[in-house]
Design a protein around this motif. Sequence first.
Motif, PDB file in Angstrom:
ATOM      1  N   PHE A  50       0.766  -1.125   0.132  1.00 59.04           N
ATOM      2  CA  PHE A  50       0.147  -0.003   0.068  1.00 59.04           C
ATOM      3  C   PHE A  50       0.996   1.310   0.071  1.00 59.04           C
ATOM      4  O   PHE A  50       1.794   1.391   0.628  1.00 59.04           O
ATOM      5  N   GLY A  51       0.565   2.209  -0.949  1.00 58.78           N
ATOM      6  CA  GLY A  51       1.311   3.415  -0.853  1.00 58.78           C
ATOM      7  C   GLY A  51       2.360   3.795  -2.128  1.00 58.78           C
ATOM      8  O   GLY A  51       3.035   4.871  -2.082  1.00 58.78           O
ATOM      9  N   TRP A  52       2.325   2.846  -3.202  1.00 56.90           N
ATOM     10  CA  TRP A  52       3.244   3.078  -4.108  1.00 56.90           C
ATOM     11  C   TRP A  52       3.063   4.255  -4.819  1.00 56.90           C
ATOM     12  O   TRP A  52       4.083   4.763  -5.290  1.00 56.90           O
ATOM     13  N   HIS A  53       1.958   4.729  -5.157  1.00 60.82           N
ATOM     14  CA  HIS A  53       1.630   6.103  -5.850  1.00 60.82           C
ATOM     15  C   HIS A  53       2.370   7.226  -5.174  1.00 60.82           C
ATOM     16  O   HIS A  53       2.482   8.338  -5.934  1.00 60.82           O
ATOM     17  N   LEU A  54       2.730   7.371  -3.915  1.00 52.91           N
ATOM     18  CA  LEU A  54       3.392   8.233  -3.316  1.00 52.91           C
ATOM     19  C   LEU A  54       4.988   8.324  -3.140  1.00 52.91           C
ATOM     20  O   LEU A  54       5.378   9.047  -2.434  1.00 52.91           O
ATOM     21  N   ILE A  55       5.446   7.264  -3.600  1.00 40.71           N
ATOM     22  CA  ILE A  55       7.093   6.972  -3.467  1.00 40.71           C
ATOM     23  C   ILE A  55       7.572   7.709  -4.682  1.00 40.71           C
ATOM     24  O   ILE A  55       7.581   7.322  -5.837  1.00 40.71           O
ATOM     25  N   ALA A  65       5.791  -0.907   6.742  1.00 39.17           N
ATOM     26  CA  ALA A  65       4.958  -1.110   7.919  1.00 39.17           C
ATOM     27  C   ALA A  65       4.150  -2.103   7.861  1.00 39.17           C
ATOM     28  O   ALA A  65       3.650  -2.769   6.958  1.00 39.17           O
ATOM     29  N   GLU A  66       3.589  -2.352   9.104  1.00 41.25           N
ATOM     30  CA  GLU A  66       2.706  -3.590   9.188  1.00 41.25           C
ATOM     31  C   GLU A  66       1.367  -3.482   8.957  1.00 41.25           C
ATOM     32  O   GLU A  66       0.283  -4.159   8.569  1.00 41.25           O
ATOM     33  N   GLY A  67       0.879  -2.058   9.053  1.00 41.37           N
ATOM     34  CA  GLY A  67      -0.464  -1.501   8.752  1.00 41.37           C
ATOM     35  C   GLY A  67      -0.571  -0.276   7.856  1.00 41.37           C
ATOM     36  O   GLY A  67       0.430   0.401   7.887  1.00 41.37           O
ATOM     37  N   GLU A  68      -1.759  -0.018   7.032  1.00 46.93           N
ATOM     38  CA  GLU A  68      -1.816   1.156   6.289  1.00 46.93           C
ATOM     39  C   GLU A  68      -1.671   2.465   7.286  1.00 46.93           C
ATOM     40  O   GLU A  68      -1.074   3.442   6.662  1.00 46.93           O
ATOM     41  N   LEU A  69      -2.350   2.421   8.549  1.00 50.62           N
ATOM     42  CA  LEU A  69      -2.276   3.690   9.420  1.00 50.62           C
ATOM     43  C   LEU A  69      -0.874   3.940   9.722  1.00 50.62           C
ATOM     44  O   LEU A  69      -0.302   4.921   9.873  1.00 50.62           O
ATOM     45  N   ASP A  70       0.029   2.747   9.921  1.00 47.16           N
ATOM     46  CA  ASP A  70       1.460   3.105  10.228  1.00 47.16           C
ATOM     47  C   ASP A  70       2.211   3.587   9.099  1.00 47.16           C
ATOM     48  O   ASP A  70       2.893   4.651   9.143  1.00 47.16           O
ATOM     49  N   MET A  72       0.880   5.594   6.669  1.00 45.31           N
ATOM     50  CA  MET A  72       0.465   6.984   6.639  1.00 45.31           C
ATOM     51  C   MET A  72       1.084   7.764   7.695  1.00 45.31           C
ATOM     52  O   MET A  72       1.540   8.890   7.355  1.00 45.31           O
ATOM     53  N   SER A  73       1.405   7.121   8.869  1.00 39.64           N
ATOM     54  CA  SER A  73       1.773   7.937   9.758  1.00 39.64           C
ATOM     55  C   SER A  73       3.302   8.432   9.520  1.00 39.64           C
ATOM     56  O   SER A  73       3.691   9.480   9.670  1.00 39.64           O
ATOM     57  N   LEU A  74       4.078   7.172   9.051  1.00 35.32           N
ATOM     58  CA  LEU A  74       5.485   7.307   8.730  1.00 35.32           C
ATOM     59  C   LEU A  74       5.630   8.311   7.555  1.00 35.32           C
ATOM     60  O   LEU A  74       6.322   9.499   7.667  1.00 35.32           O
ATOM     61  N   HIS A  75       4.539   8.383   6.475  1.00 35.64           N
ATOM     62  CA  HIS A  75       4.713   9.395   5.724  1.00 35.64           C
ATOM     63  C   HIS A  75       4.288  10.982   6.196  1.00 35.64           C
ATOM     64  O   HIS A  75       5.147  11.718   5.579  1.00 35.64           O
ATOM     65  N   GLN A  76       3.360  10.829   6.965  1.00 34.05           N
ATOM     66  CA  GLN A  76       3.140  12.079   7.678  1.00 34.05           C
ATOM     67  C   GLN A  76       4.625  12.841   8.237  1.00 34.05           C
ATOM     68  O   GLN A  76       4.559  14.037   8.126  1.00 34.05           O
ATOM     69  N   VAL A  77       5.251  12.123   8.618  1.00 38.01           N
ATOM     70  CA  VAL A  77       6.691  12.762   9.427  1.00 38.01           C
ATOM     71  C   VAL A  77       7.811  12.915   8.459  1.00 38.01           C
ATOM     72  O   VAL A  77       8.885  13.094   8.708  1.00 38.01           O
ATOM     73  N   GLY A  78       7.394  12.427   7.146  1.00 34.88           N
ATOM     74  CA  GLY A  78       8.427  12.644   6.075  1.00 34.88           C
ATOM     75  C   GLY A  78       9.179  11.453   5.757  1.00 34.88           C
ATOM     76  O   GLY A  78      10.317  11.531   5.038  1.00 34.88           O
ATOM     77  N   ILE A  79       8.678  10.307   6.267  1.00 32.17           N
ATOM     78  CA  ILE A  79       9.490   8.767   5.939  1.00 32.17           C
ATOM     79  C   ILE A  79       8.933   8.058   4.837  1.00 32.17           C
ATOM     80  O   ILE A  79       7.731   7.793   5.236  1.00 32.17           O
ATOM     81  N   PRO A  80       9.421   7.979   3.550  1.00 32.76           N
ATOM     82  CA  PRO A  80       8.831   7.203   2.631  1.00 32.76           C
ATOM     83  C   PRO A  80       8.256   6.066   2.924  1.00 32.76           C
ATOM     84  O   PRO A  80       9.272   5.221   3.296  1.00 32.76           O
ATOM     85  N   ALA A  81       6.991   5.588   2.921  1.00 30.40           N
ATOM     86  CA  ALA A  81       6.647   4.398   3.591  1.00 30.40           C
ATOM     87  C   ALA A  81       5.234   3.516   2.721  1.00 30.40           C
ATOM     88  O   ALA A  81       4.755   4.241   2.055  1.00 30.40           O
ATOM     89  N   LEU A  82       5.448   2.206   2.811  1.00 31.29           N
ATOM     90  CA  LEU A  82       4.639   1.290   2.289  1.00 31.29           C
ATOM     91  C   LEU A  82       4.069   0.390   3.566  1.00 31.29           C
ATOM     92  O   LEU A  82       4.577   0.458   4.514  1.00 31.29           O
ATOM     93  N   SER A  83       2.905  -0.327   3.125  1.00 26.96           N
ATOM     94  CA  SER A  83       2.563  -1.039   4.365  1.00 26.96           C
ATOM     95  C   SER A  83       2.086  -2.386   3.555  1.00 26.96           C
ATOM     96  O   SER A  83       1.607  -2.414   2.346  1.00 26.96           O
ATOM     97  N   VAL A  84       2.266  -3.457   4.179  1.00 27.10           N
ATOM     98  CA  VAL A  84       1.699  -4.879   4.052  1.00 27.10           C
ATOM     99  C   VAL A  84       0.201  -5.162   3.636  1.00 27.10           C
ATOM    100  O   VAL A  84      -0.300  -4.203   4.309  1.00 27.10           O
ATOM    101  N   ASN A  85      -0.114  -5.811   2.934  1.00 25.74           N
ATOM    102  CA  ASN A  85      -1.530  -6.051   2.786  1.00 25.74           C
ATOM    103  C   ASN A  85      -2.497  -6.619   3.623  1.00 25.74           C
ATOM    104  O   ASN A  85      -3.742  -6.551   3.755  1.00 25.74           O
ATOM    105  N   ALA A  86      -1.921  -7.617   4.208  1.00 21.26           N
ATOM    106  CA  ALA A  86      -2.481  -8.802   4.948  1.00 21.26           C
ATOM    107  C   ALA A  86      -1.766  -8.880   6.449  1.00 21.26           C
ATOM    108  O   ALA A  86      -1.721 -10.021   6.807  1.00 21.26           O
TER     109      ALA A  86
END
Length: 182
Positions: A50-55, A65-70, A72-86
């Motif tokens: 999750f999140g490839w379109h923002l990298i 990260a283990e979850g989408e909210l994680d 999104m939180s990393l991205h919010q503080v300026g750390i490029p991040a993706l999340s596993v889907n399951a």
Amino acid sequence: FKVVEKTRGDNAYALFPYLSETGEYLNGKTRNIADKKDMRQEAGAMPCLFGWHLIDPKVRTIAIAEGELDAMSLHQVGIPALSVNAGAGNHQWIENDWDRLERFSEILVFFDCDEAGEKGAREIIQRLGPERCRRVRFEDSVKDANEYLQQGAAHVDFDHYIQLAKPLDPDELRSAADYIPQ
């Protein structure tokens, strides 16, 4: 992240769209806003991160990260991040995202610091290459990146844990310092 609300009966869900780098819809995951355990992915959808379109294509360090909210939180503080889907235990996404992950020289694994998160982190680090992965762990009082952000953490606070992150060395590998007393 293009998260939208979706209703089903009397329940409200957050729909997390899994998009490619070009914005193509690949997968979708819904999560009941009132009941965290009521979560599902679209049947037959491609397992992917999750999140490839923002990298940014120039980025060479990525957090997973283990979850989408994680993520999104990393991205919010300026750390490029993706999340596993399951979650931490299902790694079907690796096959589909392998080629896209090849460009990263460093992968920061931000899985939860519980038993499932530790096991899942070890597994993906082994599969993605221990030479380019580092396991990021928070203090015992912090479960994950989203919780840490909610506690008021900023980029500098996350960076502190990134600097402390270590690769997962094999159990039999010992530091020379371990032999100094002998």
